[in-house]
Design a protein around this motif. Structure first.
Motif, PDB file in Angstrom:
ATOM      1  N   PHE A   8       0.848  -1.151   0.094  1.00  0.00           N
ATOM      2  CA  PHE A   8      -0.045  -0.110   0.007  1.00  0.00           C
ATOM      3  C   PHE A   8       0.879   1.249   0.077  1.00  0.00           C
ATOM      4  CE2 PHE A   8      -3.279  -2.977   0.088  1.00  0.00           C
ATOM      5  CZ  PHE A   8      -4.651  -2.106   0.052  1.00  0.00           C
ATOM      6  N   ARG A   9       2.072   1.480   0.544  1.00  0.00           N
ATOM      7  CA  ARG A   9       3.033   2.413   0.633  1.00  0.00           C
ATOM      8  C   ARG A   9       3.303   2.433  -0.736  1.00  0.00           C
ATOM      9  NH1 ARG A   9       5.387  -0.204   4.924  1.00  0.00           N
ATOM     10  NH2 ARG A   9       4.823   0.729   6.767  1.00  0.00           N
ATOM     11  N   VAL A  10       3.522   1.475  -1.642  1.00  0.00           N
ATOM     12  CA  VAL A  10       4.015   1.760  -2.980  1.00  0.00           C
ATOM     13  C   VAL A  10       2.684   2.448  -3.880  1.00  0.00           C
ATOM     14  CG1 VAL A  10       5.040   0.812  -5.026  1.00  0.00           C
ATOM     15  CG2 VAL A  10       5.864   0.290  -2.996  1.00  0.00           C
ATOM     16  N   VAL A  11       1.764   1.940  -3.697  1.00  0.00           N
ATOM     17  CA  VAL A  11       0.426   1.923  -4.480  1.00  0.00           C
ATOM     18  C   VAL A  11      -0.435   3.329  -4.096  1.00  0.00           C
ATOM     19  CG1 VAL A  11      -1.608   1.066  -5.657  1.00  0.00           C
ATOM     20  CG2 VAL A  11       0.307  -0.493  -5.218  1.00  0.00           C
ATOM     21  N   TYR A  12      -0.492   3.588  -2.745  1.00  0.00           N
ATOM     22  CA  TYR A  12      -1.466   4.451  -2.313  1.00  0.00           C
ATOM     23  C   TYR A  12      -0.780   5.660  -1.638  1.00  0.00           C
ATOM     24  CZ  TYR A  12      -5.412   1.309  -3.479  1.00  0.00           C
ATOM     25  OH  TYR A  12      -6.386   0.796  -4.054  1.00  0.00           O
ATOM     26  N   MET A  13       0.619   5.769  -1.605  1.00  0.00           N
ATOM     27  CA  MET A  13       1.275   6.820  -0.862  1.00  0.00           C
ATOM     28  C   MET A  13       0.646   8.292  -1.134  1.00  0.00           C
ATOM     29  SD  MET A  13       2.945   7.669   1.625  1.00  0.00           S
ATOM     30  CE  MET A  13       4.241   6.665   2.184  1.00  0.00           C
ATOM     31  N   GLU A  14       0.473   8.477  -2.470  1.00  0.00           N
ATOM     32  CA  GLU A  14       0.097   9.889  -2.851  1.00  0.00           C
ATOM     33  C   GLU A  14      -1.373  10.140  -2.730  1.00  0.00           C
ATOM     34  OE1 GLU A  14       2.206  12.262  -4.096  1.00  0.00           O
ATOM     35  OE2 GLU A  14       3.501  11.030  -3.718  1.00  0.00           O
ATOM     36  N   GLN A  15      -2.100   8.865  -2.479  1.00  0.00           N
ATOM     37  CA  GLN A  15      -3.578   9.335  -2.272  1.00  0.00           C
ATOM     38  C   GLN A  15      -3.802   9.443  -0.660  1.00  0.00           C
ATOM     39  OE1 GLN A  15      -2.549   6.911  -4.254  1.00  0.00           O
ATOM     40  NE2 GLN A  15      -3.946   6.279  -6.026  1.00  0.00           N
ATOM     41  N   ALA A  16      -2.714   8.601   0.019  1.00  0.00           N
ATOM     42  CA  ALA A  16      -2.613   8.734   1.479  1.00  0.00           C
ATOM     43  C   ALA A  16      -2.506  10.400   1.806  1.00  0.00           C
ATOM     44  CB  ALA A  16      -1.831   7.931   2.207  1.00  0.00           C
ATOM     45  N   LYS A  17      -1.536  10.935   1.196  1.00  0.00           N
ATOM     46  CA  LYS A  17      -1.089  12.336   1.704  1.00  0.00           C
ATOM     47  C   LYS A  17      -2.185  12.990   1.291  1.00  0.00           C
ATOM     48  CE  LYS A  17       3.800  11.617   0.384  1.00  0.00           C
ATOM     49  NZ  LYS A  17       4.726  12.079  -0.616  1.00  0.00           N
ATOM     50  N   ARG A  18      -3.013  12.861   0.227  1.00  0.00           N
ATOM     51  CA  ARG A  18      -4.285  13.922   0.164  1.00  0.00           C
ATOM     52  C   ARG A  18      -5.448  13.505   0.909  1.00  0.00           C
ATOM     53  NH1 ARG A  18      -2.479  12.397  -5.314  1.00  0.00           N
ATOM     54  NH2 ARG A  18      -4.476  11.308  -5.623  1.00  0.00           N
ATOM     55  N   HIS A  19      -5.274  12.471   1.566  1.00  0.00           N
ATOM     56  CA  HIS A  19      -6.522  11.902   2.567  1.00  0.00           C
ATOM     57  C   HIS A  19      -6.758  13.380   3.349  1.00  0.00           C
ATOM     58  CE1 HIS A  19      -9.090  10.169   5.601  1.00  0.00           C
ATOM     59  NE2 HIS A  19      -8.870   9.047   4.734  1.00  0.00           N
ATOM     60  N   PRO A  20      -8.160  13.666   3.591  1.00  0.00           N
ATOM     61  CA  PRO A  20      -8.635  14.606   4.450  1.00  0.00           C
ATOM     62  C   PRO A  20      -8.069  14.787   5.782  1.00  0.00           C
ATOM     63  CG  PRO A  20     -10.494  13.846   3.280  1.00  0.00           C
ATOM     64  CD  PRO A  20      -9.401  12.924   2.816  1.00  0.00           C
ATOM     65  N   LYS A  21      -8.014  13.739   6.407  1.00  0.00           N
ATOM     66  CA  LYS A  21      -7.589  13.634   7.780  1.00  0.00           C
ATOM     67  C   LYS A  21      -5.937  13.850   7.691  1.00  0.00           C
ATOM     68  CE  LYS A  21     -11.044  11.038   9.925  1.00  0.00           C
ATOM     69  NZ  LYS A  21     -11.453   9.972  10.856  1.00  0.00           N
ATOM     70  N   CYS A  22      -5.345  13.516   6.763  1.00  0.00           N
ATOM     71  CA  CYS A  22      -3.823  14.011   6.640  1.00  0.00           C
ATOM     72  C   CYS A  22      -3.684  15.279   6.550  1.00  0.00           C
ATOM     73  CB  CYS A  22      -2.944  13.134   5.640  1.00  0.00           C
ATOM     74  SG  CYS A  22      -2.941  11.240   6.113  1.00  0.00           S
ATOM     75  N   LYS A  23      -4.423  15.720   5.526  1.00  0.00           N
ATOM     76  CA  LYS A  23      -4.440  17.179   5.076  1.00  0.00           C
ATOM     77  C   LYS A  23      -4.592  18.262   6.549  1.00  0.00           C
ATOM     78  CE  LYS A  23      -4.898  18.133   0.661  1.00  0.00           C
ATOM     79  NZ  LYS A  23      -6.120  18.546  -0.629  1.00  0.00           N
ATOM     80  N   ASP A  24      -5.524  17.970   7.180  1.00  0.00           N
ATOM     81  CA  ASP A  24      -5.790  18.645   8.505  1.00  0.00           C
ATOM     82  C   ASP A  24      -4.949  18.234   9.669  1.00  0.00           C
ATOM     83  OD1 ASP A  24      -6.941  16.325   9.736  1.00  0.00           O
ATOM     84  OD2 ASP A  24      -9.129  17.148   9.627  1.00  0.00           O
ATOM     85  N   GLY A  25      -4.140  17.353   9.364  1.00  0.00           N
ATOM     86  CA  GLY A  25      -3.169  16.919  10.567  1.00  0.00           C
ATOM     87  C   GLY A  25      -3.510  15.963  11.460  1.00  0.00           C
ATOM     88  N   THR A  26      -4.783  15.399  11.308  1.00  0.00           N
ATOM     89  CA  THR A  26      -5.793  14.298  12.277  1.00  0.00           C
ATOM     90  C   THR A  26      -4.656  13.135  12.163  1.00  0.00           C
ATOM     91  OG1 THR A  26      -7.681  15.519  11.997  1.00  0.00           O
ATOM     92  CG2 THR A  26      -7.628  13.260  13.132  1.00  0.00           C
ATOM     93  N   TRP A  27      -4.413  12.757  10.991  1.00  0.00           N
ATOM     94  CA  TRP A  27      -3.730  11.551  10.752  1.00  0.00           C
ATOM     95  C   TRP A  27      -2.390  11.708  10.223  1.00  0.00           C
ATOM     96  CZ3 TRP A  27      -7.753   7.814   7.943  1.00  0.00           C
ATOM     97  CH2 TRP A  27      -8.560   7.106   8.733  1.00  0.00           C
ATOM     98  N   THR A  28      -1.469  10.684  10.378  1.00  0.00           N
ATOM     99  CA  THR A  28      -0.406  10.620   9.594  1.00  0.00           C
ATOM    100  C   THR A  28      -0.557   9.913   8.338  1.00  0.00           C
ATOM    101  OG1 THR A  28       0.363   8.492  10.487  1.00  0.00           O
ATOM    102  CG2 THR A  28       1.269  10.330  11.749  1.00  0.00           C
TER     103      THR A  28
END
Length: 189
Positions: free
Chosen positions: A115-135
């Motif tokens: 998942f790190r390889v395939v979804y890293m960019e999507q994870a960075k754009r996840h709303p909870k990552c953008k607002d700092g709630t999640w890593t």
């Protein structure tokens, strides 16, 4: 009453369109939160679904059909395997192709490394990552957990778990070609 009739009854439910329908149904029947449904919980669950006209013998037969391990309890895998709709060869092929694309390291399971390889960019754009709630790791884990067996998430998704996930989604898509189109759109085929 057969498992096929129960499956048809459940799939007609408007709630069955939710991805989490079988998970929610299992949890609602598992009153003691043991991650297994005993006979009494199963019977009460059928009654809550509105299946009140079943005889004791019919309920017992259904329970035994679900309880493939014959241990007196129905675990989540047994539950899903009994209720998931059958997948056509066309849909199975699309699901298998998606799994192979996600299985970057070709070890036969999906893990955080894949998942790190395939979804890293999507994870960075996840709303909870953008607002700092999640890593990004938490976002990746939430993606992975969506496919993992509910209540037993171990961070590894097998082909069977992947099939179970998409069998449930597949039930709400009546056309094979549209299902394949959606899978290809999601997984870049």
């Amino acid at each position: 009453m057969s498992v096929e009739l129960i499956r048809a009854f459940l799939l007609k439910s408007k709630n069955s369109k939710k991805q989490t329908f079988l998970n929610d149904l299992f949890k609602s029947m598992d009153k003691d939160h043991s991650r297994k449904i005993d006979y009494h919980e199963f019977k009460q669950g059928l009654f809550k679904l509105g299946l009140t006209d079943l005889t004791e013998a019919e309920i017992r037969k259904l329970f035994n059909d679900f309880d493939t391990k014959q241990d007196g309890k129905i675990d989540f895998t047994e539950f899903v395997n009994a209720l998931k709709p059958q997948l056509s060869p066309t849909r199975l092929k699309a699901i298998d192709e998606a799994f192979r694309k996600l299985d970057v390291n070709n070890d036969g399971v999906l893990s955080m490394e894949d998942f790190r390889v395939v979804y890293m960019e999507q994870a960075k754009r996840h709303p909870k990552c953008k607002d700092g709630t999640w890593t990004t790791e938490q976002a990746l884990r939430s993606f992975l957990d969506a496919f993992d067996t509910p209540g037993r998430a171990d961070g590894i998704v097998t082909m069977e778990e992947f099939h179970n996930y998409y069998a449930i989604i597949s039930a709400s898509i009546p056309d094979d070609s549209y299902f394949v189109f959606l899978m290809n759109s999601c997984f870049g085929s």
